[in-house]
Design an enzyme around this catalytic site. Structure first.
Site, PDB file in Angstrom:
ATOM      1  N   SER A 427      -7.238 -18.409 -52.121  1.00 31.16           N
ATOM      2  CA  SER A 427      -8.018 -18.732 -53.321  1.00 31.16           C
ATOM      3  C   SER A 427      -9.240 -19.510 -52.853  1.00 31.16           C
ATOM      4  CB  SER A 427      -7.191 -19.526 -54.314  1.00 31.16           C
ATOM      5  OG  SER A 427      -6.354 -20.414 -53.639  1.00 31.16           O
ATOM      6  N   ALA A 429     -12.841 -19.421 -53.699  1.00 25.75           N
ATOM      7  CA  ALA A 429     -14.070 -19.858 -54.360  1.00 25.75           C
ATOM      8  C   ALA A 429     -14.102 -21.380 -54.463  1.00 25.75           C
ATOM      9  CB  ALA A 429     -14.153 -19.237 -55.750  1.00 25.75           C
ATOM     10  N   PRO A 430     -15.266 -21.978 -54.261  1.00 21.96           N
ATOM     11  CA  PRO A 430     -16.579 -21.375 -54.002  1.00 21.96           C
ATOM     12  C   PRO A 430     -16.905 -21.159 -52.520  1.00 21.96           C
ATOM     13  CG  PRO A 430     -16.823 -23.707 -54.364  1.00 21.96           C
ATOM     14  CD  PRO A 430     -15.346 -23.420 -54.441  1.00 21.96           C
ATOM     15  N   GLY A 431     -15.923 -21.211 -51.675  1.00 17.52           N
ATOM     16  CA  GLY A 431     -16.175 -20.759 -50.307  1.00 17.52           C
ATOM     17  C   GLY A 431     -16.444 -21.837 -49.279  1.00 17.52           C
ATOM     18  N   ASP A 451     -10.318 -14.322 -54.128  1.00 15.26           N
ATOM     19  CA  ASP A 451     -10.199 -15.225 -55.265  1.00 15.26           C
ATOM     20  C   ASP A 451      -9.796 -14.418 -56.492  1.00 15.26           C
ATOM     21  OD1 ASP A 451     -11.023 -18.282 -55.779  1.00 15.26           O
ATOM     22  OD2 ASP A 451     -11.231 -17.115 -57.614  1.00 15.26           O
ATOM     23  N   ASP A 495      -5.317 -22.817 -50.695  1.00 13.75           N
ATOM     24  CA  ASP A 495      -5.734 -24.022 -51.422  1.00 13.75           C
ATOM     25  C   ASP A 495      -5.432 -23.728 -52.886  1.00 13.75           C
ATOM     26  OD1 ASP A 495      -6.858 -26.521 -51.828  1.00 13.75           O
ATOM     27  OD2 ASP A 495      -8.798 -25.652 -52.332  1.00 13.75           O
ATOM     28  N   CYS A 553      -5.588 -30.253 -54.474  1.00 12.67           N
ATOM     29  CA  CYS A 553      -6.357 -31.472 -54.733  1.00 12.67           C
ATOM     30  C   CYS A 553      -5.656 -32.264 -55.825  1.00 12.67           C
ATOM     31  CB  CYS A 553      -7.793 -31.156 -55.095  1.00 12.67           C
ATOM     32  SG  CYS A 553      -7.919 -30.033 -56.475  1.00 12.67           S
TER      33      CYS A 553
END
Lengths: 632, 180
Positions: A427, A429-431, A451, A495, A553
């Site tokens: 997953s 994005a945003p890279g 993504d 992630d 996160c």
């Protein structure tokens, strides 16, 4: 570098130490004060007793050090150390008072064992807490007590001075004792004899020459041991009650119901509530001593929760979640850290430039920056202030750097991709992470970037092109389908989508919009994603590949350790390995009654208040075999 | 995803040669592996062959991008180069113009290059030819077409346009939604 550069926030070691020990400095200090208070309490009887009798030392109450009580030897030497550490003056004083005691002692000695118990009683009188327990024992020589007591009082005057001294440098005191304790521990027997020779020679020598005396002695020793055990048990039970009385007026009281009703009606004042939070924190840190009679810990916690909700604007669910993770004082720090934005960090795109060159170019534009604190990253820069928008400089547009939070470097560092490997970012994005992976591989090999959200893939593709990454394939699958699409990856980075409780400073809406349902849905998704990430990887025992890195996160255990633990049980062909990140806190191996696999201490947690980066969690798996062992 | 047809290849290479001339051959014959152009959803991607082979197994709907996108074919079968091709254009470009630092930002905001902003320029650039725009420290910023040949630009007044703007790195921010 500019003036502000000096303010760079390092990984605060002392703080970390506090976290590790699970206590705040204030808490530790309290405890130390505690210890010294007790010590000075117990010291009185010590010095008094040393000259007369050794066994009396043994019954001296020294709470907090109950562990040492298990070994009478250690305990004894602890006293010796105290003596040694005291000044010569004291020694002289003791010598001087020897005469007074000795006459009493002789008479006491003849009274056999019961005597010692009485003396013990005597000791305890100076020590309120012991009193009750010991008073049950027979008190035969009350008169003698009083005589002795007067002596004690004399001594106490002298010791008053000492107490003050001890109070001032209490911390060193305790350390000193601790260290010398172990050193002196071995010499227990010797020092015991010494002490007798020097102090109690007149009385002891008489007894020791006869066998009867020896027998008595051994009986006494046995008795001492027994008493000791009782004492230690007792002290354990009592805990920290052995503290000087507090001024009643200073006690913090929880608001009454009337007051709460008043607050409900709009009389709530931010300052008083903040004060109250601090007070409750104090009370909870030293509950036995400071609590309001009739109130339980729960009452305080509940009040604290509602106050924190009011001050910081979280919903009740999230506060309850957070309170489970942190100690109260740590929670306060965490909440406070969430109110402050993290410093902007950028990652230098090593495909296009070098950190030195980029730093020079940005400094030319008047940007105040410094390398990321700590030596863990060679490509990170922290931006303190910038006269130009940092996301629109010519350097940014030509792909020399990526704005990326420091915490999102970590999973890539853990993944440790090597050139010419086949890597999957599930997953992406945003890279930020995928382009970092590609940069570490120097544009060789293949990076599969996936993504699930098609809209987000635009930004992803834009970043990949801007940074000049040429070795990617961008796809738009649900990560859970992935092992069917393609397998055989050397490394997989997941992630996972998460509640974002680690990035509240970035997105404060998390405070209110997360509920129990969100968490169950998210954790379900995370578990499925992690399993498919594991299945997409290929074990390769000859090299250091077959690595899966799981990161979120979020700092809630449900989304972190619980998910990892689930994967470990469902896929016995993977094991956790060290993340290779030197800082951060180890993951929980047990949490509120749940027990996880012991290897979960290899995972890492990062908090905004300790590492000054977003709250983050990283776990690194290694796939051992490609077969999923089935349970028979 | 499919290879380009002959017609498409012709159109694409004609466009490309406007900027890099015969250096196109260098894009295909690379010492570090086989590279190829592939068409996917009207866009032309430049990608290493082994990556392309792996990407075959990804469904048409699900494949978003691979390698580097050079540009796209319009509905009328004209080819439009995108700024994403800039690294390769800059590497092989025949003609270049270097901007002074005061001209960099205006160019990155999509404006034409004025004479006053030019630091230096390739000597032999003809009129209406593709040219890559760089900053003085050799960072590629975008590309465009020359308004006049180099000798003629010397006679121009400072506000005259030297290079017509076609694409610049600022598009990464401005046109993120339409570019990809």
């Amino acid at each position: 570098m500019g003036r502000r550069a000096k303010n760079k926030q390092d990984i605060p070691l002392p703080l970390e130490f506090e976290r590790n020990s699970g206590k705040t400095t204030a808490g530790l200090r309290n405890k130390l004060k505690f210890l010294t208070n007790k010590k000075s309490d117990s010291k009185k009887p010590n010095h008094k007793s040393d000259p007369e009798h050794n066994k009396r030392k043994v019954v001296d109450p020294t709470p907090q050090i109950t562990k040492k009580l298990k070994q009478s030897g250690k305990f004894e030497s602890w006293d010796d150390v105290e003596l040694a550490s005291d000044d010569n003056e004291e020694q002289e004083m003791l010598d001087g008072s020897e005469g007074e005691y000795s006459s009493e002692e002789i008479s006491k000695k003849s009274d056999d064992d019961s005597d010692s118990e009485v003396e013990e009683n005597d000791d305890s009188e100076s020590d309120n807490e012991e009193e009750e327990q010991v008073e049950e024992e027979p008190t035969t020589l009350v008169e003698e007590h009083e005589e002795e007591e007067s002596d004690v009082e004399e001594e106490e005057e002298n010791e008053g001075e000492k107490k003050i001294l001890f109070g001032s440098d209490s911390e060193e005191e305790v350390e000193e004792n601790d260290s010398e304790d172990s050193a002196a521990g071995d010499s227990f027997d010797g020092s015991d004899e010494d002490a007798r020779d020097s102090y109690g020679s007149d009385s002891e020598s008489d007894e020791e020459t006869t066998f009867g005396g020896m027998e008595k002695q051994s009986k006494k020793l046995l008795k001492q041991q027994k008493i000791l055990e009782e004492e230690s048990a007792l002290e354990l039970a009592e805990g920290g009650e052995n503290v000087p009385e507090l001024d009643e007026n200073e006690l913090f009281e929880l608001p009454s119901e009337d007051q709460l009703v008043m607050e409900e009606q709009g009389m709530k004042d931010m300052k008083t509530v903040q004060m109250r939070i601090q007070e409750i924190n104090n009370v909870l840190n030293n509950f036995a001593r400071l609590k309001q009679p009739g109130k339980t810990r729960l009452d305080y916690i509940n009040q604290l929760k509602s106050d924190l909700q009011f001050v910081y604007g979280y919903n009740e669910f999230l506060i309850s979640k957070l309170i489970e993770i942190f100690t109260i004082s740590e929670l306060l720090e965490f909440l406070e850290a969430n109110e402050v934005p993290r410093p902007i960090t950028i990652r230098v795109n090593t495909i296009k430039t070098k950190r030195k060159h980029l730093a020079q170019a940005l400094i030319k534009r008047g940007v105040n920056l410094d390398v990321i604190s700590g030596k863990w990253s060679k490509v990170g820069l922290t931006i303190y202030e910038s006269p130009v928008p940092i996301g629109a400089t010519p350097e940014y547009m030509s792909g020399m750097y990526m704005i990326q939070s420091a915490s999102s470097f970590l999973p890539v560092l853990a993944l440790n991709p090597q050139p010419n490997e086949k890597v999957l970012d599930m997953s992406a994005a945003p890279g930020g992470k995928s382009t970092y992976v590609a940069a570490l591989m120097q544009n060789t090999g293949i990076v599969f970037v996936n993504d699930a959200n098609k809209d987000r893939t635009r930004a992803l593709v834009a970043n990949i092109h801007r940074l000049g990454v040429t070795n990617t394939v961008v796809s738009n699958y649900d990560g859970r389908e992935f092992p069917k699409v393609m397998g055989g990856f050397d490394r997989v980075l997941l992630d996972a989508p998460c509640s974002g409780t680690g990035v509240i400073s970035k997105d404060p809406s998390v405070k209110t919009n997360k509920s129990e349902d969100d968490f169950t849905m998210l954790t379900q998704l995370q578990k499925e994603l992690l399993l498919s990430a594991i299945d997409s990887a290929t074990a390769n025992n000859t090299s250091d590949s077959g690595i899966i890195v799981y990161s979120t996160c979020s700092i809630t255990v449900d989304e972190d350790e619980a998910v990892v633990n689930y994967a470990l049980t469902k896929r016995p062909n993977v094991k956790l390995v060290d993340t290779g990140i030197a800082f951060g806190k180890n993951g929980f191996t047990s949490f509120r009654g749940k027990h996880f696999h012991p290897s979960l201490n290899l995972t890492k947690r990062f908090y905004p208040h300790t590492n000054n980066m977003d709250g983050f969690f990283v776990a690194k798996f290694k796939k051992i075999s490609n077969k999923i062992p089935t349970k028979n | 995803m499919r290879p380009l047809t002959e017609e498409e290849t012709k159109i694409f290479f004609t466009k490309l040669s406007n900027y890099i001339g015969k250096n196109i051959a260098l894009l295909i014959d690379r010492p570090d592996g086989l590279y190829c152009f592939r068409l996917h959803k009207d866009r032309v991607y430049y990608v290493r062959e082994d990556i392309m082979k792996v990407a075959i197994s990804i469904g048409k709907k699900n494949l978003i991008s691979l390698g580097i996108c050079f540009g796209k074919f319009t509905k009328t079968l004209k080819f439009r180069l995108h700024v994403t091709s800039l690294p390769y254009l800059a590497q092989y470009a025949k003609y270049k113009v270097w901007l002074k630092s005061n001209g960099v930002m205006t160019f990155l905001y999509g404006n034409h290059v004025l004479k006053a902003h030019v630091g230096k320029m390739s000597e032999d650039a003809p009129e209406h030819k593709g040219i890559v725009v760089m900053s003085l420290d050799d960072v590629p910023l975008g590309f465009g077409a020359t308004a006049k040949s180099t000798p003629e630009t010397r006679k121009m007044d400072p506000t005259g346009i030297v290079v017509y703007h076609q694409s610049d790195a600022g598009e990464y921010l401005r046109d993120e939604d339409t570019l990809f």
